[in-house]
Design an enzyme around this catalytic site. Structure first.
Site, mmCIF file in Angstrom:
data_model
loop_
_atom_site.group_PDB
_atom_site.id
_atom_site.type_symbol
_atom_site.label_atom_id
_atom_site.label_comp_id
_atom_site.label_asym_id
_atom_site.label_seq_id
_atom_site.Cartn_x
_atom_site.Cartn_y
_atom_site.Cartn_z
ATOM 1 N N ASP A 100 21.257 19.959 8.010
ATOM 2 C CA ASP A 100 20.918 21.160 7.237
ATOM 3 C C ASP A 100 20.985 22.450 8.042
ATOM 4 O O ASP A 100 20.405 23.458 7.654
ATOM 5 C CB ASP A 100 19.502 20.993 6.674
ATOM 6 C CG ASP A 100 18.468 20.745 7.765
ATOM 7 O OD1 ASP A 100 18.799 20.906 8.950
ATOM 8 O OD2 ASP A 100 17.329 20.383 7.430
ATOM 9 N N GLU A 122 23.297 12.309 7.131
ATOM 10 C CA GLU A 122 21.908 12.653 6.788
ATOM 11 C C GLU A 122 21.889 13.467 5.483
ATOM 12 O O GLU A 122 21.355 14.584 5.402
ATOM 13 C CB GLU A 122 21.198 13.398 7.917
ATOM 14 C CG GLU A 122 19.679 13.315 7.828
ATOM 15 C CD GLU A 122 18.954 14.084 8.933
ATOM 16 O OE1 GLU A 122 18.863 15.315 8.841
ATOM 17 O OE2 GLU A 122 18.471 13.441 9.883
ATOM 18 N N GLU A 136 17.133 25.788 5.662
ATOM 19 C CA GLU A 136 17.690 24.433 5.732
ATOM 20 C C GLU A 136 17.826 23.773 4.362
ATOM 21 O O GLU A 136 18.776 23.032 4.112
ATOM 22 C CB GLU A 136 16.840 23.554 6.656
ATOM 23 C CG GLU A 136 16.975 23.884 8.137
ATOM 24 C CD GLU A 136 16.133 25.053 8.591
ATOM 25 O OE1 GLU A 136 15.346 25.575 7.770
ATOM 26 O OE2 GLU A 136 16.254 25.472 9.749
ATOM 27 N N ARG A 214 11.891 28.507 11.408
ATOM 28 C CA ARG A 214 11.961 29.909 10.956
ATOM 29 C C ARG A 214 10.921 30.214 9.885
ATOM 30 O O ARG A 214 10.358 31.302 9.871
ATOM 31 C CB ARG A 214 13.356 30.231 10.420
ATOM 32 C CG ARG A 214 14.347 30.571 11.507
ATOM 33 C CD ARG A 214 15.732 30.842 10.964
ATOM 34 N NE ARG A 214 16.700 30.800 12.046
ATOM 35 C CZ ARG A 214 17.267 31.866 12.603
ATOM 36 N NH1 ARG A 214 16.988 33.070 12.164
ATOM 37 N NH2 ARG A 214 18.124 31.736 13.596
ATOM 38 N N HIS A 245 10.534 25.528 22.492
ATOM 39 C CA HIS A 245 11.899 25.876 22.071
ATOM 40 C C HIS A 245 12.327 27.176 22.750
ATOM 41 O O HIS A 245 11.495 28.071 22.955
ATOM 42 C CB HIS A 245 11.875 26.047 20.553
ATOM 43 C CG HIS A 245 13.211 26.116 19.879
ATOM 44 N ND1 HIS A 245 14.071 27.173 20.036
ATOM 45 C CD2 HIS A 245 13.832 25.264 19.027
ATOM 46 C CE1 HIS A 245 15.159 26.973 19.314
ATOM 47 N NE2 HIS A 245 15.032 25.807 18.682
HETATM 48 C C1 UD1 Z 1 18.186 25.716 14.332
HETATM 49 C C2 UD1 Z 1 18.314 25.206 12.896
HETATM 50 C C3 UD1 Z 1 17.086 24.389 12.526
HETATM 51 C C4 UD1 Z 1 16.800 23.308 13.542
HETATM 52 C C5 UD1 Z 1 16.750 23.912 14.918
HETATM 53 C C6 UD1 Z 1 16.598 22.815 15.927
HETATM 54 C C7 UD1 Z 1 19.535 26.742 11.437
HETATM 55 C C8 UD1 Z 1 19.444 27.831 10.461
HETATM 56 N N1 UD1 Z 1 18.382 26.306 11.951
HETATM 57 O O1 UD1 Z 1 17.098 26.630 14.343
HETATM 58 O O2 UD1 Z 1 17.298 23.781 11.276
HETATM 59 O O3 UD1 Z 1 15.557 22.722 13.245
HETATM 60 O O4 UD1 Z 1 17.966 24.625 15.177
HETATM 61 O O5 UD1 Z 1 16.175 23.283 17.141
HETATM 62 O O6 UD1 Z 1 20.608 26.267 11.714
HETATM 63 N N2 UD1 Z 1 18.212 29.510 22.006
HETATM 64 C C9 UD1 Z 1 18.569 29.594 23.330
HETATM 65 N N3 UD1 Z 1 19.137 28.483 23.912
HETATM 66 C C10 UD1 Z 1 19.362 27.331 23.220
HETATM 67 C C11 UD1 Z 1 18.978 27.278 21.861
HETATM 68 C C12 UD1 Z 1 18.420 28.377 21.272
HETATM 69 O O7 UD1 Z 1 18.398 30.598 23.980
HETATM 70 O O8 UD1 Z 1 19.874 26.372 23.806
HETATM 71 C C13 UD1 Z 1 17.600 30.702 21.358
HETATM 72 C C14 UD1 Z 1 18.588 31.817 21.011
HETATM 73 O O9 UD1 Z 1 17.993 33.024 21.306
HETATM 74 C C15 UD1 Z 1 18.671 31.714 19.489
HETATM 75 C C16 UD1 Z 1 17.302 31.191 19.112
HETATM 76 O O10 UD1 Z 1 16.974 30.309 20.171
HETATM 77 O O11 UD1 Z 1 18.954 32.961 18.936
HETATM 78 C C17 UD1 Z 1 17.197 30.485 17.791
HETATM 79 O O12 UD1 Z 1 18.238 29.551 17.653
HETATM 80 P P1 UD1 Z 1 18.939 29.323 16.207
HETATM 81 O O13 UD1 Z 1 20.027 28.334 16.378
HETATM 82 O O14 UD1 Z 1 19.280 30.628 15.607
HETATM 83 O O15 UD1 Z 1 17.795 28.739 15.331
HETATM 84 P P2 UD1 Z 1 16.759 27.584 15.558
HETATM 85 O O16 UD1 Z 1 15.434 28.168 15.259
HETATM 86 O O17 UD1 Z 1 16.970 26.879 16.840
HETATM 87 N N1 UDP Z 2 13.618 17.097 21.392
HETATM 88 C C1 UDP Z 2 14.023 17.100 22.707
HETATM 89 N N2 UDP Z 2 13.390 17.912 23.602
HETATM 90 C C2 UDP Z 2 12.391 18.743 23.238
HETATM 91 C C3 UDP Z 2 11.991 18.757 21.877
HETATM 92 C C4 UDP Z 2 12.630 17.943 20.974
HETATM 93 O O1 UDP Z 2 14.918 16.360 23.080
HETATM 94 O O2 UDP Z 2 11.875 19.466 24.114
HETATM 95 C C5 UDP Z 2 14.312 16.230 20.432
HETATM 96 C C6 UDP Z 2 13.454 15.378 19.532
HETATM 97 O O3 UDP Z 2 13.145 14.145 20.129
HETATM 98 C C7 UDP Z 2 14.334 15.203 18.311
HETATM 99 C C8 UDP Z 2 15.073 16.509 18.243
HETATM 100 O O4 UDP Z 2 15.009 17.082 19.552
HETATM 101 O O5 UDP Z 2 15.296 14.182 18.498
HETATM 102 C C9 UDP Z 2 14.445 17.416 17.246
HETATM 103 O O6 UDP Z 2 15.009 18.660 17.381
HETATM 104 P P1 UDP Z 2 14.357 19.970 16.842
HETATM 105 O O7 UDP Z 2 12.883 19.825 16.766
HETATM 106 O O8 UDP Z 2 14.943 21.054 17.653
HETATM 107 O O9 UDP Z 2 14.997 20.086 15.395
HETATM 108 P P2 UDP Z 2 14.619 19.490 13.965
HETATM 109 O O10 UDP Z 2 14.425 18.030 14.073
HETATM 110 O O11 UDP Z 2 13.398 20.192 13.504
HETATM 111 O O12 UDP Z 2 15.778 19.879 13.120
#
Ligand code: UD1
Ligand code: UDP
Length: 384
Positions: A100, A122, A136, A214, A245
């Site tokens: 999603d 999924e 999502e 979010r 995160h």
């Molecule tokens: C995204 C997904 C969400 C999922 C989550 C898992 C969308 C809309 N949302 O949300 O469904 O649960 O990923 O984690 O697709 N960032 C870094 N380094 C990284 C990753 C993220 O710096 O390796 C920071 C960046 O500033 C980025 C922010 O995190 O702008 C948010 O990342 P983004 O992919 O926009 O959304 P998530 O909240 O991670």
């Molecule tokens: N996870 C990880 N390291 C972390 C936090 C989560 O490897 O520090 C793993 C977790 O075990 C799961 C996945 O990341 O497999 C979940 O990802 P996230 O919470 O980012 O996204 P969501 O499941 O909410 O989409």
């Protein structure tokens, strides 16, 4: 029987998609009749690369789109434009997307524009509230409309699609995350994050926390963090481990509320092997993540979900997950119950595996071969 290889391109961009697609990419690579290609959008960077490293995956294409505080529109447009070029070069027969995320939605839309078939891994999870989870729920629903093949983890997911009139190309497979866990969880595992080796998992009550969504930005996340602080301050036997995160929004609020407490460990994101082994050893999990709701029940750990709803009701029904919501009082009350009432804890702490049996990737690969005429019969559904 079709003699040519089926060119299957798996596309993903975030940590959870990578964790759940990695075992599938590995399975597809083992199939003689399939040419497996892997494209990452890099909606996440460090958190994605960590998963690629653990599973030994090298992407064939990398759009490298991540930027700080990226908006949904930037993610979507960058993916659409980048994938157009990738499809022109690689010409896949089938594109696989996961779940999603905005990567999943944009990749499905880009494939549709290129008249390439789409498989949705999924598929069929729903809350039917378009703003929760945001964005999502809408991403997943739209991918459902765009997809030709739908790989549903559970019977309830398949039923959701049936109610929406989607019955063709639907396969009940289980969730690939359970496949991933068959390789990550090990009793003799040693953490590379030293504090996780030092924790007293028997004498203390280790709570594994994640929170990043979010729809929780703003007031809900303020309440959640305040509740976590109260729990850590009230129960000295608690050790709260929270890999935060990398989102700057999440980093700010977590550190503002939770810094400075000896029994709270705010650490950078840990790799997936560390996360799964932390969950295997902890007392309980508090999270707004989707994936953790599937993983912790398989490990027999109670989960309090820091959200108003869940698209994963199976473990709630199995009794191992409770919806705690995003209100301070309710979160604190449910945590108190688990920390102080052994009967309440025991009622939740049992292994439940409604999400899979570790064979989802095999079923998905079989279903692809069947669809493209390389196999006479479809795979037997998960649970059959
Ligand atoms: C995204 C997904 C969400 C999922 C989550 C898992 C969308 C809309 N949302 O949300 O469904 O649960 O990923 O984690 O697709 N960032 C870094 N380094 C990284 C990753 C993220 O710096 O390796 C920071 C960046 O500033 C980025 C922010 O995190 O702008 C948010 O990342 P983004 O992919 O926009 O959304 P998530 O909240 O991670
Ligand atoms: N996870 C990880 N390291 C972390 C936090 C989560 O490897 O520090 C793993 C977790 O075990 C799961 C996945 O990341 O497999 C979940 O990802 P996230 O919470 O980012 O996204 P969501 O499941 O909410 O989409």
């Amino acid at each position: 029987m079709k003699a040519d290889k089926i060119k299957v391109m798996s596309i993903f961009g975030t940590r959870p998609e990578a964790i759940k697609m990695a075992p599938l990419v590995q399975e597809l690579s083992r199939r003689a009749g399939i040419e497996s290609l892997c494209c990452v959008t890099a909606q996440h960077r460090e958190m994605l690369d960590s998963v690629l490293h653990i599973f030994g995956l090298t992407p064939d294409f990398d759009l490298n789109i991540m930027e700080p505080r990226q908006t949904l529109s930037t993610i979507t447009t960058k993916c659409l434009l980048g994938l157009e070029g990738v499809f022109q070069r690689a010409r896949p027969d089938l594109v696989l997307v996961h779940g999603d995320t905005s990567t999943a939605f944009s990749a499905a839309l880009a494939a549709y524009y290129g008249q390439i078939r789409v498989g949705h891994v999924e598929a069929g999870l729903r809350t039917y509230d378009k703003y929760s989870p945001f964005p999502e729920e809408m991403n997943r629903t739209l991918v459902g409309d765009l997809a030709d093949l739908h790989f549903c983890p559970t019977p309830a997911n398949r039923e959701n699609l049936r109610r929406e009139g989607i019955e063709k190309g639907v396969f009940l497979t289980g969730n690939t995350v359970i496949d991933a866990m068959t390789t990550t969880v090990r009793p003799d595992f040693r953490f590379s994050t030293e504090v996780l080796n030092e924790l007293d998992y028997r004498g203390k009550k280790v709570i594994a926390v994640t929170c990043h969504r979010r729809e929780n930005y703003g007031e809900p996340m303020e309440h959640i963090m305040a509740a976590l602080r109260h729990i850590a301050e009230t129960y000295p036997e608690v050790e709260l481990v929270y890999p935060v995160h990398l989102s700057p929004v999440v980093q700010e609020v977590a550190h503002r509320h939770l810094d400075g407490l000896a029994n709270v460990h705010l650490i950078p994101p840990i790799d997936v092997e560390e996360m799964h082994n932390l969950m295997a050893r902890c007392f309980m999990v508090m999270t707004d993540s989707g994936g953790l709701q599937e993983e912790a029940p398989a490990l027999g750990k109670p989960v309090l979900v820091l959200r108003r709803e869940t698209e994963r009701p199976e473990a709630v029904r199995a009794g191992t997950v409770k919806l705690a919501g995003v209100e301070y009082d309710h979160i604190v009350a449910l945590a108190r119950e688990l920390l102080t009432d052994p009967a309440a804890y025991d009622a939740m702490a049992h292994a439940a595996n409604p999400y899979g049996d570790g064979c989802a990737c095999r079923r998905i690969a079989d279903a692809i071969e069947y669809t493209f005429g390389q196999r006479e019969t479809p795979p037997a559904p998960f649970g059959a």
